[in-house]
Design a protein around this motif. Structure first.
Motif, PDB file in Angstrom:
ATOM      1  N   LYS A  95       0.511  -1.045  -0.147  1.00 60.50           N
ATOM      2  CA  LYS A  95      -0.162  -0.073   0.389  1.00 60.50           C
ATOM      3  C   LYS A  95       0.729   1.680   0.330  1.00 60.50           C
ATOM      4  O   LYS A  95       0.654   2.426   0.129  1.00 60.50           O
ATOM      5  CB  LYS A  95      -0.680   0.478   1.652  1.00 60.50           C
ATOM      6  N   ASN A  96       2.711   1.111  -0.200  1.00 59.14           N
ATOM      7  CA  ASN A  96       3.500   2.008   0.303  1.00 59.14           C
ATOM      8  C   ASN A  96       2.633   3.357   1.508  1.00 59.14           C
ATOM      9  O   ASN A  96       2.846   4.019   1.330  1.00 59.14           O
ATOM     10  CB  ASN A  96       3.744   2.477  -1.477  1.00 59.14           C
ATOM     11  N   ASP A  97       2.602   2.728   2.715  1.00 56.58           N
ATOM     12  CA  ASP A  97       1.509   3.551   3.355  1.00 56.58           C
ATOM     13  C   ASP A  97       2.724   2.979   5.036  1.00 56.58           C
ATOM     14  O   ASP A  97       3.242   1.457   4.946  1.00 56.58           O
ATOM     15  CB  ASP A  97       0.242   3.699   4.108  1.00 56.58           C
ATOM     16  N   GLN A  98       2.143   3.981   6.208  1.00 52.05           N
ATOM     17  CA  GLN A  98       2.568   2.851   6.741  1.00 52.05           C
ATOM     18  C   GLN A  98       2.139   2.085   7.939  1.00 52.05           C
ATOM     19  O   GLN A  98       1.789   1.303   9.025  1.00 52.05           O
ATOM     20  CB  GLN A  98       3.258   3.991   7.810  1.00 52.05           C
ATOM     21  N   SER A  99       1.222   1.603   6.966  1.00 50.74           N
ATOM     22  CA  SER A  99       0.194   0.500   8.065  1.00 50.74           C
ATOM     23  C   SER A  99       0.064  -0.824   8.432  1.00 50.74           C
ATOM     24  O   SER A  99       1.486  -0.984   7.478  1.00 50.74           O
ATOM     25  CB  SER A  99      -1.243   0.062   7.092  1.00 50.74           C
ATOM     26  N   ASP A 100       0.102  -1.678   9.298  1.00 51.45           N
ATOM     27  CA  ASP A 100       0.666  -2.946   9.701  1.00 51.45           C
ATOM     28  C   ASP A 100       0.135  -3.574   8.694  1.00 51.45           C
ATOM     29  O   ASP A 100      -0.892  -3.665   9.059  1.00 51.45           O
ATOM     30  CB  ASP A 100       0.377  -2.638  10.983  1.00 51.45           C
ATOM     31  N   ARG A 101       0.716  -4.118   8.217  1.00 51.60           N
ATOM     32  CA  ARG A 101       0.519  -5.451   7.899  1.00 51.60           C
ATOM     33  C   ARG A 101       0.592  -6.467   8.052  1.00 51.60           C
ATOM     34  O   ARG A 101       0.905  -8.248   7.249  1.00 51.60           O
ATOM     35  CB  ARG A 101       1.213  -5.379   5.932  1.00 51.60           C
ATOM     36  N   THR A 102       1.206  -6.684   9.406  1.00 49.31           N
ATOM     37  CA  THR A 102       1.431  -7.937   9.782  1.00 49.31           C
ATOM     38  C   THR A 102       0.978  -8.948  10.098  1.00 49.31           C
ATOM     39  O   THR A 102       0.971 -10.620   9.855  1.00 49.31           O
ATOM     40  CB  THR A 102       1.554  -8.191  11.781  1.00 49.31           C
ATOM     41  N   ALA A 103      -0.744  -8.935  10.252  1.00 50.68           N
ATOM     42  CA  ALA A 103      -1.989  -9.903  10.125  1.00 50.68           C
ATOM     43  C   ALA A 103      -2.520 -10.403   8.789  1.00 50.68           C
ATOM     44  O   ALA A 103      -2.011 -11.595   8.728  1.00 50.68           O
ATOM     45  CB  ALA A 103      -3.068  -9.209  10.765  1.00 50.68           C
ATOM     46  N   GLU A 104      -1.856  -9.549   7.779  1.00 55.05           N
ATOM     47  CA  GLU A 104      -2.125  -9.761   6.349  1.00 55.05           C
ATOM     48  C   GLU A 104      -0.563 -10.955   5.928  1.00 55.05           C
ATOM     49  O   GLU A 104      -0.666 -11.806   5.574  1.00 55.05           O
ATOM     50  CB  GLU A 104      -1.665  -8.995   5.520  1.00 55.05           C
ATOM     51  N   ILE A 105       0.563 -11.236   6.256  1.00 52.89           N
ATOM     52  CA  ILE A 105       1.902 -11.354   6.467  1.00 52.89           C
ATOM     53  C   ILE A 105       1.401 -12.625   6.417  1.00 52.89           C
ATOM     54  O   ILE A 105       1.385 -13.353   6.160  1.00 52.89           O
ATOM     55  CB  ILE A 105       2.655 -10.832   6.786  1.00 52.89           C
ATOM     56  N   GLU A 106       1.124 -13.144   8.208  1.00 54.45           N
ATOM     57  CA  GLU A 106       0.557 -14.271   8.501  1.00 54.45           C
ATOM     58  C   GLU A 106      -0.537 -15.083   8.513  1.00 54.45           C
ATOM     59  O   GLU A 106      -0.173 -15.957   8.410  1.00 54.45           O
ATOM     60  CB  GLU A 106       0.650 -13.314  10.296  1.00 54.45           C
ATOM     61  N   GLU A 107      -0.862 -14.260   8.182  1.00 53.43           N
ATOM     62  CA  GLU A 107      -3.426 -15.073   7.750  1.00 53.43           C
ATOM     63  C   GLU A 107      -2.302 -16.516   6.215  1.00 53.43           C
ATOM     64  O   GLU A 107      -2.573 -17.173   6.245  1.00 53.43           O
ATOM     65  CB  GLU A 107      -3.757 -14.044   7.471  1.00 53.43           C
ATOM     66  N   LYS A 108      -1.681 -15.163   5.757  1.00 57.68           N
ATOM     67  CA  LYS A 108      -0.919 -15.705   4.209  1.00 57.68           C
ATOM     68  C   LYS A 108       0.098 -17.252   4.402  1.00 57.68           C
ATOM     69  O   LYS A 108      -0.338 -18.214   4.059  1.00 57.68           O
ATOM     70  CB  LYS A 108      -0.768 -14.941   3.221  1.00 57.68           C
ATOM     71  N   THR A 116       4.620  -5.657  13.252  1.00 56.55           N
ATOM     72  CA  THR A 116       4.924  -4.759  14.397  1.00 56.55           C
ATOM     73  C   THR A 116       5.354  -6.201  14.848  1.00 56.55           C
ATOM     74  O   THR A 116       5.674  -6.229  15.076  1.00 56.55           O
ATOM     75  CB  THR A 116       3.476  -4.403  14.869  1.00 56.55           C
ATOM     76  N   GLY A 117       5.942  -6.632  13.806  1.00 51.05           N
ATOM     77  CA  GLY A 117       6.462  -7.856  13.926  1.00 51.05           C
ATOM     78  C   GLY A 117       5.779  -9.531  13.690  1.00 51.05           C
ATOM     79  O   GLY A 117       4.938  -9.708  14.124  1.00 51.05           O
ATOM     80  N   VAL A 118       6.404  -9.813  12.680  1.00 52.87           N
ATOM     81  CA  VAL A 118       5.478 -11.182  12.001  1.00 52.87           C
ATOM     82  C   VAL A 118       6.483 -12.846  12.668  1.00 52.87           C
ATOM     83  O   VAL A 118       7.028 -12.731  12.294  1.00 52.87           O
ATOM     84  CB  VAL A 118       6.314 -11.409  10.218  1.00 52.87           C
ATOM     85  N   LYS A 119       5.243 -13.714  12.903  1.00 54.51           N
ATOM     86  CA  LYS A 119       5.755 -14.459  13.396  1.00 54.51           C
ATOM     87  C   LYS A 119       5.585 -15.325  12.506  1.00 54.51           C
ATOM     88  O   LYS A 119       4.437 -15.749  12.162  1.00 54.51           O
ATOM     89  CB  LYS A 119       5.076 -14.730  15.131  1.00 54.51           C
ATOM     90  N   MET A 120       6.332 -16.055  11.774  1.00 58.44           N
ATOM     91  CA  MET A 120       6.303 -17.165  10.796  1.00 58.44           C
ATOM     92  C   MET A 120       6.133 -18.535  11.246  1.00 58.44           C
ATOM     93  O   MET A 120       6.955 -18.187  12.107  1.00 58.44           O
ATOM     94  CB  MET A 120       7.519 -17.158  10.089  1.00 58.44           C
ATOM     95  N   PRO A 121       4.718 -19.291  10.970  1.00 61.95           N
ATOM     96  CA  PRO A 121       4.566 -20.600  11.207  1.00 61.95           C
ATOM     97  C   PRO A 121       5.795 -21.660  10.689  1.00 61.95           C
ATOM     98  O   PRO A 121       6.011 -20.902   9.532  1.00 61.95           O
ATOM     99  CB  PRO A 121       3.252 -20.475  10.525  1.00 61.95           C
ATOM    100  N   ASP A 122       6.150 -22.845  11.208  1.00 70.81           N
ATOM    101  CA  ASP A 122       7.281 -23.004  10.914  1.00 70.81           C
ATOM    102  C   ASP A 122       7.022 -23.919   9.391  1.00 70.81           C
ATOM    103  O   ASP A 122       5.160 -23.660   8.917  1.00 70.81           O
ATOM    104  CB  ASP A 122       6.946 -24.921  11.511  1.00 70.81           C
ATOM    105  N   HIS A 123       7.380 -24.555   8.401  1.00 76.22           N
ATOM    106  CA  HIS A 123       7.440 -24.785   7.000  1.00 76.22           C
ATOM    107  C   HIS A 123       6.804 -23.667   6.393  1.00 76.22           C
ATOM    108  O   HIS A 123       6.315 -23.835   5.246  1.00 76.22           O
ATOM    109  CB  HIS A 123       6.344 -26.018   7.303  1.00 76.22           C
ATOM    110  N   SER A 124       6.883 -22.550   6.594  1.00 77.88           N
ATOM    111  CA  SER A 124       6.280 -20.810   5.660  1.00 77.88           C
ATOM    112  C   SER A 124       7.595 -20.819   4.939  1.00 77.88           C
ATOM    113  O   SER A 124       9.263 -20.503   5.685  1.00 77.88           O
ATOM    114  CB  SER A 124       5.927 -20.237   6.321  1.00 77.88           C
ATOM    115  N   THR A 125       7.682 -19.418   3.915  1.00 81.78           N
ATOM    116  CA  THR A 125       8.316 -19.376   3.435  1.00 81.78           C
ATOM    117  C   THR A 125       7.950 -17.792   2.872  1.00 81.78           C
ATOM    118  O   THR A 125       6.741 -17.736   3.151  1.00 81.78           O
ATOM    119  CB  THR A 125       8.501 -20.306   1.991  1.00 81.78           C
TER     120      THR A 125
END
Length: 332
Positions: free
Chosen positions: A9-22, A39-48
């Protein structure tokens, strides 16, 4: 591809939840070009997680005082991203190690029976402007399968480029370029291998410090084909410092220049086929050190190796460019 592709979105909105959901739904998230504040992406195991090289910038939100931009779990991969602690690269390196981290590989191991995390991979990332570690590995334990394999990354203007503060071993780092940091690398874990890495232009290039006992099994491993040059950007700092290390460390086919080497009470430190360029002060206090087949600077700039504290040094085929044996001074 659209289901796991995320546009900026090229803004400062927090995209953490969207990344983690995908990552959770598809096991992969591909980021488009542009800015992604987190604000801190926590990757689930076996993810890229991957991007479009430096065109994709994952930035840790300035409201986060402590934590990592991206935390990898078991069998995670991060590649082709810029991971940043600020919109613009820091103009100066942090003076102290802070609490904001770029990429974190963290387990729960506190003793040798704990397996910790399983393997993770980092590739082709540009990491900058974190007060803590650009890449931090901690408490992953002593399992050979708890390995971070990192390659072809640039880490600049961080408190520490590669940060291994406690009980984390069997990592492999290849073609890592850490420059302009407070510390290029702090390596307090065993069996970590550095191949073709560059720790130049840092306040202190490469530090092993087991003096507080926090490393559990002490740092031991090997650096091959690495460069430790121009400490502190003004040729006045320390390229390599090792404190209370045992069972030892090997530097093979490395080059060190315009930076000091300081060894304190460390056992079985080896320099093999190493080129000590101009203006390298070597100070060894206590412990045991071996230097084999090493060259030392131009004749007019060879500085004597200084021994103190009962240090034991064995030199074989260590000469300057005029073919003279390198001088050694035993101090009181």
């Amino acid at each position: 591809m659209e289901e796991y592709f995320l546009k900026s979105k090229n803004d400062q909105s927090d995209r953490t939840a969207e990344i983690e959901e995908k990552l959770k739904l598809y096991g992969v998230c591909i980021l488009g070009s542009g800015v992604f504040y987190v604000t801190g992406v926590k990757m689930p195991d076996h993810s890229t997680l991957w991007g479009q090289g430096n065109a994709t910038r994952v930035i840790l939100s300035p409201e986060v005082d402590e934590g990592a931009a991206i935390q990898l779990d078991s069998f995670c991969t991060v590649r082709n991203l810029c991971v940043a602690g600020a919109e613009e690269e820091f103009s100066a390196r942090p003076k102290e190690i802070g609490t904001r981290t770029g990429l974190l590989f963290r387990g729960t191991a506190q003793h040798h029976g704990d397996k910790g995390l399983q393997n993770a991979t980092l590739e082709a990332c540009y990491v900058h402007s974190f007060t803590g570690g650009g890449l931090k590995c901690i408490d992953t334990g002593s399992s050979v399968r708890s390995s971070m394999t990192a390659s072809n990354c640039h880490i600049v203007r961080c408190g520490v480029g590669i940060y291994i503060p406690h009980f984390s071993e069997f990592h492999q780092f290849t073609n890592m370029h850490c420059t302009g940091n407070g510390y290029g690398c702090i390596n307090n874990g065993g069996n970590n291998v550095f191949l073709n890495c560059n720790f130049s232009g840092n306040t202190l290039g490469f530090l092993i410090d087991n003096s507080d006992g926090m490393a559990k099994n002490n740092a031991h491993g090997i650096a091959v084909g690495c460069t430790f040059h121009h400490a502190n950007d003004n040729n006045g700092g320390i390229g390599i410092k090792i404190v209370n290390s045992n069972p030892g460390y090997i530097f093979s086919a490395c080059q060190i220049g315009f930076a000091d080497v300081v060894l304190e009470n460390s056992m079985r430190i080896q320099f093999i086929g190493t080129h000590f360029h101009r203006f390298v002060n070597i100070q060894i206090h206590g412990g045991s050190t071996m230097m084999t087949d090493c060259f030392f600077g131009a004749p007019e700039t060879v500085i004597p190796i200084k021994l103190s504290g009962g240090a034991k040094l064995h030199c074989r085929n260590c000469i300057d460019t005029a073919g003279n044996d390198v001088p050694v001074i035993e101090e009181e």
